[in-house]
Design a protein around this motif. Structure first.
Motif, PDB file in Angstrom:
ATOM      1  N   TRP A 182       1.075  -1.056  -0.035  1.00 55.45           N
ATOM      2  CA  TRP A 182      -0.069  -0.070  -0.054  1.00 55.45           C
ATOM      3  C   TRP A 182       0.971   1.403  -0.041  1.00 55.45           C
ATOM      4  CZ3 TRP A 182      -4.583  -1.192  -0.922  1.00 55.45           C
ATOM      5  CH2 TRP A 182      -5.192  -2.426  -0.492  1.00 55.45           C
ATOM      6  N   ASP A 183       0.374   2.538  -0.602  1.00 57.59           N
ATOM      7  CA  ASP A 183       0.936   3.442  -0.743  1.00 57.59           C
ATOM      8  C   ASP A 183       1.026   4.310   0.735  1.00 57.59           C
ATOM      9  OD1 ASP A 183       2.446   3.651  -2.703  1.00 57.59           O
ATOM     10  OD2 ASP A 183       0.978   4.816  -3.788  1.00 57.59           O
ATOM     11  N   ARG A 184       2.051   5.220   1.154  1.00 59.65           N
ATOM     12  CA  ARG A 184       1.717   6.160   2.174  1.00 59.65           C
ATOM     13  C   ARG A 184       2.373   7.160   2.027  1.00 59.65           C
ATOM     14  NH1 ARG A 184       4.526   2.582   7.468  1.00 59.65           N
ATOM     15  NH2 ARG A 184       3.281   4.353   8.507  1.00 59.65           N
ATOM     16  N   ALA A 185       1.853   8.394   2.560  1.00 59.08           N
ATOM     17  CA  ALA A 185       2.277   9.937   2.371  1.00 59.08           C
ATOM     18  C   ALA A 185       3.560   9.734   3.030  1.00 59.08           C
ATOM     19  CB  ALA A 185       1.348  10.818   2.904  1.00 59.08           C
ATOM     20  N   VAL A 186       4.376  10.554   2.275  1.00 54.12           N
ATOM     21  CA  VAL A 186       6.135  10.624   2.855  1.00 54.12           C
ATOM     22  C   VAL A 186       6.730  12.080   2.925  1.00 54.12           C
ATOM     23  CG1 VAL A 186       8.363  10.103   2.203  1.00 54.12           C
ATOM     24  CG2 VAL A 186       6.341   8.414   1.469  1.00 54.12           C
ATOM     25  N   GLY A 187       7.242  12.270   3.986  1.00 57.51           N
ATOM     26  CA  GLY A 187       8.100  13.384   4.279  1.00 57.51           C
ATOM     27  C   GLY A 187       7.186  14.691   4.961  1.00 57.51           C
ATOM     28  N   PRO A 188       8.068  15.841   4.970  1.00 55.85           N
ATOM     29  CA  PRO A 188       7.558  16.979   5.599  1.00 55.85           C
ATOM     30  C   PRO A 188       6.327  17.556   4.981  1.00 55.85           C
ATOM     31  CG  PRO A 188       9.637  17.547   4.597  1.00 55.85           C
ATOM     32  CD  PRO A 188       9.293  16.168   4.286  1.00 55.85           C
ATOM     33  N   LEU A 189       6.138  17.510   3.567  1.00 55.23           N
ATOM     34  CA  LEU A 189       4.931  17.814   2.772  1.00 55.23           C
ATOM     35  C   LEU A 189       4.082  16.930   2.566  1.00 55.23           C
ATOM     36  CD1 LEU A 189       4.757  20.905   2.422  1.00 55.23           C
ATOM     37  CD2 LEU A 189       6.913  20.457   2.684  1.00 55.23           C
ATOM     38  N   GLN A 190       4.361  15.726   2.723  1.00 55.88           N
ATOM     39  CA  GLN A 190       3.400  14.432   2.792  1.00 55.88           C
ATOM     40  C   GLN A 190       2.986  14.413   1.375  1.00 55.88           C
ATOM     41  OE1 GLN A 190       1.711  12.227   5.733  1.00 55.88           O
ATOM     42  NE2 GLN A 190       4.039  12.702   5.653  1.00 55.88           N
ATOM     43  N   PHE A 191       3.904  13.851   0.568  1.00 53.83           N
ATOM     44  CA  PHE A 191       3.401  13.483  -0.795  1.00 53.83           C
ATOM     45  C   PHE A 191       3.397  11.952  -0.634  1.00 53.83           C
ATOM     46  CE2 PHE A 191       5.760  17.472  -1.672  1.00 53.83           C
ATOM     47  CZ  PHE A 191       4.924  18.032  -2.786  1.00 53.83           C
ATOM     48  N   ILE A 192       2.563  11.443  -1.677  1.00 52.13           N
ATOM     49  CA  ILE A 192       2.118  10.094  -1.761  1.00 52.13           C
ATOM     50  C   ILE A 192       3.066   9.954  -2.971  1.00 52.13           C
ATOM     51  CG2 ILE A 192      -0.252  10.009  -1.101  1.00 52.13           C
ATOM     52  CD1 ILE A 192      -1.289   9.853  -3.969  1.00 52.13           C
ATOM     53  N   PRO A 193       3.715   8.410  -2.994  1.00 50.44           N
ATOM     54  CA  PRO A 193       4.595   8.475  -4.206  1.00 50.44           C
ATOM     55  C   PRO A 193       4.080   8.558  -5.617  1.00 50.44           C
ATOM     56  CG  PRO A 193       4.460   6.466  -2.411  1.00 50.44           C
ATOM     57  CD  PRO A 193       3.410   7.174  -2.026  1.00 50.44           C
ATOM     58  N   GLU A 194       3.011   8.232  -5.972  1.00 50.22           N
ATOM     59  CA  GLU A 194       2.643   8.597  -7.295  1.00 50.22           C
ATOM     60  C   GLU A 194       2.682  10.200  -7.712  1.00 50.22           C
ATOM     61  OE1 GLU A 194       1.350   8.376 -10.983  1.00 50.22           O
ATOM     62  OE2 GLU A 194       2.342   6.881  -9.835  1.00 50.22           O
ATOM     63  N   THR A 195       2.353  11.052  -6.660  1.00 51.08           N
ATOM     64  CA  THR A 195       2.363  12.424  -6.750  1.00 51.08           C
ATOM     65  C   THR A 195       3.841  12.800  -6.766  1.00 51.08           C
ATOM     66  OG1 THR A 195       0.444  12.633  -5.590  1.00 51.08           O
ATOM     67  CG2 THR A 195       1.695  14.550  -5.951  1.00 51.08           C
ATOM     68  N   TRP A 196       4.322  12.183  -5.914  1.00 50.83           N
ATOM     69  CA  TRP A 196       6.084  12.530  -6.174  1.00 50.83           C
ATOM     70  C   TRP A 196       6.565  12.063  -7.525  1.00 50.83           C
ATOM     71  CZ3 TRP A 196       8.747  15.890  -3.613  1.00 50.83           C
ATOM     72  CH2 TRP A 196      10.024  15.994  -3.585  1.00 50.83           C
ATOM     73  N   ARG A 197       6.085  11.050  -8.025  1.00 47.91           N
ATOM     74  CA  ARG A 197       6.849  10.681  -9.338  1.00 47.91           C
ATOM     75  C   ARG A 197       6.477  11.576 -10.308  1.00 47.91           C
ATOM     76  NH1 ARG A 197       5.156   8.842 -14.066  1.00 47.91           N
ATOM     77  NH2 ARG A 197       2.908   8.884 -13.186  1.00 47.91           N
ATOM     78  N   ARG A 198       5.298  12.325 -10.140  1.00 43.78           N
ATOM     79  CA  ARG A 198       4.904  13.444 -11.180  1.00 43.78           C
ATOM     80  C   ARG A 198       5.629  15.008 -10.997  1.00 43.78           C
ATOM     81  NH1 ARG A 198      -1.497  12.461 -12.355  1.00 43.78           N
ATOM     82  NH2 ARG A 198      -1.300  10.243 -12.602  1.00 43.78           N
ATOM     83  N   TRP A 199       5.492  15.271  -9.553  1.00 41.95           N
ATOM     84  CA  TRP A 199       6.018  16.519  -9.372  1.00 41.95           C
ATOM     85  C   TRP A 199       7.233  16.627  -8.407  1.00 41.95           C
ATOM     86  CZ3 TRP A 199       3.311  20.287 -11.135  1.00 41.95           C
ATOM     87  CH2 TRP A 199       2.114  20.165 -11.794  1.00 41.95           C
ATOM     88  N   GLY A 200       7.781  15.476  -7.840  1.00 39.26           N
ATOM     89  CA  GLY A 200       9.250  15.513  -7.299  1.00 39.26           C
ATOM     90  C   GLY A 200      10.180  16.438  -7.712  1.00 39.26           C
ATOM     91  N   ALA A 201      10.932  17.418  -6.986  1.00 34.52           N
ATOM     92  CA  ALA A 201      11.811  18.455  -7.335  1.00 34.52           C
ATOM     93  C   ALA A 201      13.174  18.166  -6.582  1.00 34.52           C
ATOM     94  CB  ALA A 201      11.149  19.947  -7.119  1.00 34.52           C
ATOM     95  N   ASP A 202      14.084  18.877  -7.384  1.00 33.01           N
ATOM     96  CA  ASP A 202      15.559  18.812  -6.856  1.00 33.01           C
ATOM     97  C   ASP A 202      15.782  20.200  -6.146  1.00 33.01           C
ATOM     98  OD1 ASP A 202      18.139  18.092  -6.048  1.00 33.01           O
ATOM     99  OD2 ASP A 202      18.982  17.966  -8.171  1.00 33.01           O
ATOM    100  N   GLY A 203      15.089  20.595  -5.167  1.00 32.94           N
ATOM    101  CA  GLY A 203      15.488  21.942  -4.541  1.00 32.94           C
ATOM    102  C   GLY A 203      16.884  22.165  -4.124  1.00 32.94           C
ATOM    103  N   ASP A 204      17.690  21.241  -3.558  1.00 34.47           N
ATOM    104  CA  ASP A 204      19.064  21.362  -3.228  1.00 34.47           C
ATOM    105  C   ASP A 204      20.088  20.978  -4.194  1.00 34.47           C
ATOM    106  OD1 ASP A 204      18.680  18.779  -3.043  1.00 34.47           O
ATOM    107  OD2 ASP A 204      19.730  17.989  -1.486  1.00 34.47           O
ATOM    108  N   ALA A 205      19.514  20.870  -5.285  1.00 35.58           N
ATOM    109  CA  ALA A 205      20.586  20.673  -6.556  1.00 35.58           C
ATOM    110  C   ALA A 205      21.475  19.552  -6.361  1.00 35.58           C
ATOM    111  CB  ALA A 205      21.137  22.136  -7.077  1.00 35.58           C
ATOM    112  N   ASP A 206      21.311  18.309  -5.756  1.00 40.64           N
ATOM    113  CA  ASP A 206      22.232  17.252  -5.433  1.00 40.64           C
ATOM    114  C   ASP A 206      21.905  16.168  -6.515  1.00 40.64           C
ATOM    115  OD1 ASP A 206      20.029  16.218  -4.693  1.00 40.64           O
ATOM    116  OD2 ASP A 206      20.671  15.399  -2.865  1.00 40.64           O
ATOM    117  N   GLY A 207      20.918  16.470  -7.652  1.00 39.05           N
ATOM    118  CA  GLY A 207      21.039  15.384  -8.533  1.00 39.05           C
ATOM    119  C   GLY A 207      19.952  14.574  -8.165  1.00 39.05           C
ATOM    120  N   THR A 208      19.251  14.457  -6.967  1.00 33.18           N
ATOM    121  CA  THR A 208      18.282  13.633  -6.674  1.00 33.18           C
ATOM    122  C   THR A 208      16.774  14.320  -6.191  1.00 33.18           C
ATOM    123  OG1 THR A 208      19.058  13.475  -4.348  1.00 33.18           O
ATOM    124  CG2 THR A 208      19.970  11.920  -5.840  1.00 33.18           C
TER     125      THR A 208
END
Length: 268
Positions: A182-208
């Motif tokens: 099952w999916d679970r929301a993740v992180g300080p802004l609580q993204f579900i994995p599928e949403t992170w796949r679409r909108w995930g960003a690299d704010g610290d410019a470390d390549g991930t």
């Protein structure tokens, strides 16, 4: 959101589900399925009946004095810590109680989106309001936001197994949330994995792109909120935050907290 209206996962300790997600219980099943595929969060309590709304002045977030950028920094390339004036971040943290590292993340996301979408007018305080409601800026449940911007241990929402919450079968093989069923929301802004796949960003410019890193999560949230256009009016602002969590009280709580941050923040 004022402290007396806490809508984080702490609600579960008092017998209520957390304000983390899709509008289960207030939207038709077909809409829930649609929203579950694109919203950062994944469940929320039934909306209370008969409770008065906050004053109109608390129902959307004013934009505070702008985040101060480092002269010459490139929002398209620079990591968050190189975008935001360090002294400004320290003064805002001291005035608002937001962890300094979180201030940098929210402000850098504001600056980056202002460069990418100048008309959006999201404001760092809106991101801070969401960060407070979702995870107390990465501090929920004993987690800690370190100087690199990483939240440890990970903050995970409940399993979305259909037992009083949305049923969202695993979409990431457990890679982000550690659950391959099952999916679970993740992180300080609580993204579900599928949403992170679409909108995930690299704010610290470390390549991930890591939803547990506040720079990445804040930038992803800013882009997600701005995707429909400017947020400069009450209607537009509320419509945008509604897509993050379609619950009136959630929107009002974010607005209340964001306005408090705007009022507390020192001028540039």
């Amino acid at each position: 959101m004022a402290a007396r209206r806490r809508r984080s996962p702490a609600r579960a300790r008092r017998g209520r589900l957390a304000a983390l997600a899709v509008g289960i219980g207030v939207a038709p099943a077909a809409v829930v399925i649609l929203l579950a595929a694109c919203l950062p969060a994944a469940l929320h309590p039934a909306e209370p009946e008969g409770e008065p709304l906050p004053p109109v002045s608390s129902r959307w977030a004013d934009t505070p004095p702008p985040a101060l950028a480092v002269a010459g920094a490139d929002p398209a390339r620079a990591p968050a810590v190189d975008l935001v004036d360090a002294e400004w971040a320290s003064r805002v943290a001291a005035a608002t109680g937001i962890p300094r590292r979180a201030v940098i993340a929210y402000a850098a996301a504001d600056l980056t989106v202002a460069h990418e979408q100048p008309s959006c007018a999201i404001g760092w305080n809106t991101l801070a309001g969401i960060g407070w409601v979702e995870s107390r800026h990465g501090s929920y449940g004993g987690s800690r936001l370190d100087e690199s911007g990483l939240v440890t241990p990970r903050i995970l929402g409940p399993r979305l197994d259909g037992d009083g919450v949305a049923a969202i079968a695993d979409t990431d093989g457990g890679d982000l949330d550690g659950d391959d069923r099952w999916d679970r929301a993740v992180g300080p802004l609580q993204f579900i994995p599928e949403t992170w796949r679409r909108w995930g960003a690299d704010g610290d410019a470390d390549g991930t792109r890591d939803p547990n890193h506040i720079d990445d999560a804040a930038l992803a949230a800013a882009r997600y909120l701005c995707r429909s256009g400017p947020m400069a009016t009450e209607t537009a602002w509320r419509d945008a935050v509604f897509t993050y969590n379609p619950l009136t009280r959630y929107i009002d709580d974010v607005a209340t907290r964001a306005n408090e941050y705007a009022q507390m923040a020192p001028a540039g």
